[in-house]
Scaffold this active site. Sequence first.
Site, PDB file in Angstrom:
ATOM      1  N   LYS B  67       0.822  -1.196   0.069  1.00 14.17           N
ATOM      2  CA  LYS B  67       0.061  -0.085  -0.157  1.00 14.17           C
ATOM      3  C   LYS B  67       1.029   1.209  -0.049  1.00 14.17           C
ATOM      4  CE  LYS B  67      -3.829   1.956   2.612  1.00 14.17           C
ATOM      5  NZ  LYS B  67      -4.682   1.554   3.790  1.00 14.17           N
ATOM      6  N   SER B 142      -9.261   1.802   2.716  1.00 10.22           N
ATOM      7  CA  SER B 142      -8.704   2.593   1.911  1.00 10.22           C
ATOM      8  C   SER B 142      -7.501   1.744   1.255  1.00 10.22           C
ATOM      9  CB  SER B 142      -8.095   3.794   2.594  1.00 10.22           C
ATOM     10  OG  SER B 142      -7.141   2.925   3.702  1.00 10.22           O
ATOM     11  N   SER B 166      -9.878  -0.376   6.889  1.00 15.74           N
ATOM     12  CA  SER B 166      -9.236  -0.391   5.491  1.00 15.74           C
ATOM     13  C   SER B 166      -8.877  -1.475   4.947  1.00 15.74           C
ATOM     14  CB  SER B 166      -8.362   0.684   5.658  1.00 15.74           C
ATOM     15  OG  SER B 166      -9.126   2.010   5.548  1.00 15.74           O
TER      16      SER B 166
END
Lengths: 441, 441
Positions: B67, B142, B166
């Site tokens: 990420k 996210s 997330s």
Amino acid sequence: MAQLARGAVTPSLLAERALARAGECAGLNAFVALDAAHVLRQAAEADARRSRGSPASPIDGVPIAVKDNYLTIDYPTTACSRALPLEPAGVDATIVANLRRAGAIIFGKTNMHEWAYGATNATSSFGPTRNPRNPDHITGGSSGGSGAAVAAGVVAAALGSDTGGSVRIPSGACGIYGFKPSYGRASRHGVLPLSWSLDAPGLLAAALEDILLLLPYFLGADACDPTTARSRPLEPIPDLDAPRVLNLVGNGLERSAEVDQVMSTALIRTGLDVTDREVEGAAAYFAAWEAILHCEASSYHGAQLDRDPSGYSPVTRAHLEAGRMLTGVDLLKAQKLRGQLMAHLDGLGDWDALVLPTLPVVAPLIGDEWQSFGGRKVTTQDSMTWFCWIGNLAGLPCISIPCGASSNGLPVGMMLMGRPGADEHLLAVARRVDRRINMGA
Amino acid sequence: MAQLARGAVTPSLLAERALARAGECAGLNAFVALDAAHVLRQAAEADARRSRGSPASPIDGVPIAVKDNYLTIDYPTTACSRALPLEPAGVDATIVANLRRAGAIIFGKTNMHEWAYGATNATSSFGPTRNPRNPDHITGGSSGGSGAAVAAGVVAAALGSDTGGSVRIPSGACGIYGFKPSYGRASRHGVLPLSWSLDAPGLLAAALEDILLLLPYFLGADACDPTTARSRPLEPIPDLDAPRVLNLVGNGLERSAEVDQVMSTALIRTGLDVTDREVEGAAAYFAAWEAILHCEASSYHGAQLDRDPSGYSPVTRAHLEAGRMLTGVDLLKAQKLRGQLMAHLDGLGDWDALVLPTLPVVAPLIGDEWQSFGGRKVTTQDSMTWFCWIGNLAGLPCISIPCGASSNGLPVGMMLMGRPGADEHLLAVARRVDRRINMGA
């Protein structure tokens, strides 16, 4: 207390003397509730236990004064505020219950700064207290009534509470001993809060030995106060070989020339290894202490303040309203600074105690709004918490010890601070210091 | 990963396949940085180690997507925001460094909701991601790029972070596995924070076995992250006899009829002892999670926001400005509620896992602003964190497991939550559940 142990006095005789002395010095306004008949009844029960040869504990029959923010089943608890009813609570605070079980006489309730939200004892629904060393001067607060009761010789010991120095300030200003344990070491169950992450209960006494005698009923875990979950009862006070003491100095840690001179002389007399150490950023840490105090106090009082603002004095109301203006971001910054202060003090090296004067000035005159010292001019309120807040923000055990007097005869206190949880280690340093400066040992 | 261990494929072959697959599904917008030559160089090094018979670890040569809020020495780290420069950091996040040391191939950086401050992946300086199960639908966020990369079959596993779901949200929406450890169990050093008291790093993978293979490089103490001071490395996953699972229901925990039906069927198939349990006050706890999130995010971003607000998208800026309006009293109330939720969940009785759907709905259509389910109409954003925030506010280990699909073929996830610190115990329940509902065991 030693006299009782030797059988030199009975609890009743001690109680009668204490009541007589309380009457003589009623003008100090130290007590807000004192029931002579109730005191004598408790003393008679202690007499009976002692004459049977079965005292409940070594402190059976000792009169203890209790600050008016400890819940008690026998006396009302008002925090010297008009917001609370004049009725006894249905429960004793854990520490009061411990002392009562040990046979101590719950003597009376002492005057305090309203809700403990101030350090002068000038604001109280029962009127201000006066300093036994000179009644034209304040006692400091918020445990001012407890300080006056001990310093006037009414009782040997009293309970107080301490959020930014409220036990140590009147101890310093009145020339007695005041001990605040590490955060979480003693139960606050039944002690009305001011700021829950800073509050500690504390002891004020005429001698260090009396504090040590009372601590077994004071320290330890209490299921009613989760912050004490890891606390231990009092352990033996160790004998330290050559304690290292750091004398904290720096911007924001100024003191008057007079206090500085008394302290310096006393430190030399301790014979200890004392090194000056600079603390940087005191102003930011102080602001963090204030932000946490104001937010937590406003949180605790919010609903009551909305319901009936008339229960609060204008100055306390103003504090509480101001606390509501602080933002969450302000509070987070303060909480971070708190962690930084703890790390900073812990990282000052290999020390056994930190030392500061308890107050930067001697007890101010009643009515004086400002204090000037070391190039600073600050409110009398701020001068009272000037050094003491450090111990609350960092959760340290702290003790104030008398260490001399000013030219006009007002006492000067020396404050020693230890590492969190290491209360016994701090008391070991304090005992050594006390023997050197107050007992000529 | 099993193929590599057997020698059925080489790291280079695996990397080439992954790069090819990434090219085929570039339209998902899962990656924001991917350097094929760099990937192949890493793979060639892993080939060499494996052909010498000395792999650095069992995961040597496994491609892992990262990420874009994990600092990496080889790729820039932008948190998909225009506030950060497009340059590699000089340091790897601790977890990235651990994986790299074990020989894993740091494959590329994945798309995310800007600064992780949202759960749809609709807001990103690189544009939104699309769901591999149906590109007209969102991935959730996210960690949406990590979810898409795994679900599309580019990589077997990816790193994510989780402040209110997330990791679990895109896992549930894309039909893969997502694990968030207990608060403080895995290092966040080098992971850009959103809300430091809620944030956890996490793993997204195509199979539970892959999560278990990666956890030795993921859990444990890291001197650079003080919150991990008491963390332990992964311990053996126990065999549980008859785990007790509580199915949480109540006001504020509604879900769509479709999700409810898939979940109920899956729960029956687990063969476990599952009891419904009411959680009261979910709305207040949710508000507490939001208050803590907003205050901490506004605190972290405050200086940068003042310096250059143009680095933030309007919606993120609005969140950050709103967070500044919360008072310290609001935050203290939230912090108290947090403690109450932890005590409430701990006190629900003798349970091994709590269960909820990961999401109350299947992956929403791109552009849909509202979701209706169970008599509620809420924003798509709120529907994504609907259940997941509980695990962050209470600091619980959580895992999302695929448990079926809706009538239109979109995945439904089952979320299991364990007690704080008992990650292995939760994984034991998860393994058992997974075998029953996904492997016919």
